[in-house]
Design a protein around this motif. Structure first.
Motif, short mmCIF file in Angstrom:
data_model
loop_
_atom_site.label_atom_id
_atom_site.label_comp_id
_atom_site.label_asym_id
_atom_site.label_seq_id
_atom_site.Cartn_x
_atom_site.Cartn_y
_atom_site.Cartn_z
N ARG A 1 0.90 -1.16 0.05
CA ARG A 1 0.11 0.07 0.06
C ARG A 1 0.73 1.24 -0.03
O ARG A 1 0.58 2.22 -0.80
CB ARG A 1 -0.88 0.00 1.09
N ILE A 2 2.08 1.28 0.79
CA ILE A 2 2.97 2.45 0.91
C ILE A 2 3.54 2.64 -0.32
O ILE A 2 3.66 3.73 -0.91
CB ILE A 2 3.86 2.21 2.11
N GLN A 3 3.83 1.74 -1.04
CA GLN A 3 4.70 1.71 -2.27
C GLN A 3 3.40 2.42 -3.51
O GLN A 3 4.02 3.29 -4.06
CB GLN A 3 4.84 0.34 -2.86
N ALA A 4 2.25 1.80 -3.38
CA ALA A 4 1.17 2.62 -4.31
C ALA A 4 0.90 4.08 -4.06
O ALA A 4 1.06 4.78 -4.91
CB ALA A 4 0.02 1.57 -4.23
N ILE A 5 1.13 4.44 -2.68
CA ILE A 5 0.91 5.59 -2.38
C ILE A 5 2.27 6.78 -2.89
O ILE A 5 1.97 7.65 -3.22
CB ILE A 5 0.53 5.70 -0.89
N ARG A 6 3.16 5.98 -2.64
CA ARG A 6 4.60 6.61 -3.13
C ARG A 6 4.42 7.04 -4.56
O ARG A 6 4.80 7.96 -4.99
CB ARG A 6 5.75 5.88 -2.97
N GLN A 7 3.94 5.81 -5.31
CA GLN A 7 3.74 6.21 -6.91
C GLN A 7 2.65 7.18 -7.17
O GLN A 7 3.21 8.00 -8.22
CB GLN A 7 3.32 4.67 -7.46
N MET A 8 1.61 7.25 -6.33
CA MET A 8 0.71 8.29 -6.70
C MET A 8 1.24 9.72 -6.39
O MET A 8 1.05 10.85 -7.17
CB MET A 8 -0.52 8.07 -5.69
N HIS A 9 2.15 9.83 -5.44
CA HIS A 9 3.05 11.12 -5.08
C HIS A 9 3.92 11.59 -6.33
O HIS A 9 3.95 12.56 -6.67
CB HIS A 9 3.95 10.83 -3.80
N LYS A 10 4.60 10.27 -6.72
CA LYS A 10 5.38 10.49 -7.91
C LYS A 10 4.55 11.14 -9.14
O LYS A 10 5.33 11.99 -9.86
CB LYS A 10 6.11 9.32 -8.10
N LEU A 11 3.43 10.56 -9.36
CA LEU A 11 2.80 10.80 -10.65
C LEU A 11 2.24 12.38 -10.46
O LEU A 11 2.23 13.07 -11.35
CB LEU A 11 1.38 9.92 -10.72
N LEU A 12 1.95 12.73 -9.24
CA LEU A 12 1.25 14.18 -8.85
C LEU A 12 2.43 15.05 -9.11
O LEU A 12 2.21 16.10 -9.30
CB LEU A 12 0.64 14.22 -7.71
N TYR A 13 3.53 14.92 -8.50
CA TYR A 13 4.58 15.92 -7.98
C TYR A 13 6.04 15.57 -8.73
O TYR A 13 6.70 16.63 -8.68
CB TYR A 13 4.67 15.72 -6.61
N ARG A 14 6.40 14.57 -9.26
CA ARG A 14 7.95 14.36 -9.77
C ARG A 14 8.07 14.15 -11.17
O ARG A 14 9.24 13.97 -11.54
CB ARG A 14 8.38 13.22 -8.83
N GLU A 15 6.98 14.03 -11.88
CA GLU A 15 7.03 13.95 -13.48
C GLU A 15 6.71 14.88 -14.18
O GLU A 15 6.72 14.65 -15.61
CB GLU A 15 6.45 12.52 -13.66
N GLY A 16 6.47 16.16 -13.80
CA GLY A 16 6.01 17.24 -14.49
C GLY A 16 4.68 17.17 -15.30
O GLY A 16 4.67 17.75 -16.35
N ARG A 17 3.88 16.10 -14.76
CA ARG A 17 2.65 16.02 -15.28
C ARG A 17 1.60 17.23 -15.31
O ARG A 17 1.73 17.87 -13.99
CB ARG A 17 1.90 14.77 -15.06
N THR A 18 0.53 17.19 -16.00
CA THR A 18 -0.33 18.19 -15.64
C THR A 18 -1.41 17.40 -14.62
O THR A 18 -1.23 16.27 -14.51
CB THR A 18 -1.33 18.69 -16.93
#
Length: 262
Positions: A207-224
């Motif tokens: 679960r924590i790994q999936a939450i980390r991935q959501m953080h990455k998608l929102l904040y670390r990859e320059g996505r809209t």
């Protein structure tokens, strides 16, 4: 009879369970309901249309259920509703709602609310939150379950803070904070995931790994934001153990209308 100190003033119309304790010089108004096992310390004022559940503790000098600080308020019978097993420390101010919203300020169960905290009109505070000294919630603020707010933090009116988020000391919060995030500062910055809090609540590594991935998608990859939402939707198929966590994030992002802290 409830254990009421002789110097306390309890209106005869108040509905106070026989097991309630009310300390010296406290005042309880006519439209107040207090559930079993609740302890009210000295010099506490509980007024307005206020309903309090079971086994709460109110320390001295609190102002509970006073009229709100909205200039539009015209005496409507708005409410304050407090759940069970909350600890409410010294000098807090909790205000009733307004008819411009749901007409109720609502506080859940098992919250730890420290000294000088202000909860304004129409706020919704979940359960198991920790609000450190001098936390200030503007009107219409919503806090999810298990939120932790550091001392001297101000939250702007209408802001939503998602479940399991942690707001650091002396933060200025003017945009919605997604679930699970760790934020602080003025201007506010997202520092990462509230991993320590999640581990304390026995979140699995998956679960924590999936939450980390959501953080990455929102904040670390320059996505809209819209692109990040789509990627989080796709993540649900890849991390079934975290399906509920991903659904919580999806619901929050769909409802965020102030823009999220970035």
């Amino acid at each position: 009879m409830a254990n009421i100190h002789p110097t306390a003033i309890v209106d005869p119309k108040a509905q106070v369970d026989a097991s309630v304790t009310i300390g010296p010089y406290s005042i309880v108004g006519p439209h107040v309901k207090i559930g079993a096992g609740t302890w009210v310390g000295p010099h506490v004022v509980i007024e307005g249309h206020t309903s309090i559940g079971r086994d709460n503790r109110f320390f001295q000098f609190g102002s509970i259920g006073a009229i709100n600080q909205d200039k539009k308020y015209a005496g409507e019978p708005c409410e304050l509703v407090i759940g069970d097993r909350n600890t409410v420390r010294e000098f807090v101010t909790f205000h009733i709602g307004t008819v411009q919203d749901k007409a109720v300020t609502r506080i859940g169960d098992d919250n730890w609310i420290m000294a000088y905290t202000h909860i304004a009109h129409d706020c919704v505070v979940g359960s198991h939150t920790t609000l450190a000294n001098n936390t200030t919630l503007g009107g219409h603020v919503e806090l999810g379950d298990w939120v932790t707010v550091g001392g001297l933090t101000g939250i702007h009116q209408f802001v939503k803070v998602g479940a399991h988020a942690m707001l650091g000391f002396q933060s200025a919060v003017s945009q919605d904070v997604p679930p699970y995030m760790l934020v602080d500062g003025n201007p506010l910055s997202v520092r990462g995931v509230n991993v320590t809090g999640l581990k304390r609540r026995n979140f699995s590594a998956e679960r924590i790994q999936a939450i980390r991935q959501m953080h990455k998608l929102l904040y670390r990859e320059g996505r809209t934001l819209e692109d990040a939402k789509a990627a989080i939707d796709a993540l649900g198929k890849q991390a079934p153990a975290a399906a509920e966590d991903i659904a919580l994030m999806q619901r929050f992002l769909a409802a965020a209308d102030r823009g999220i802290a970035r």
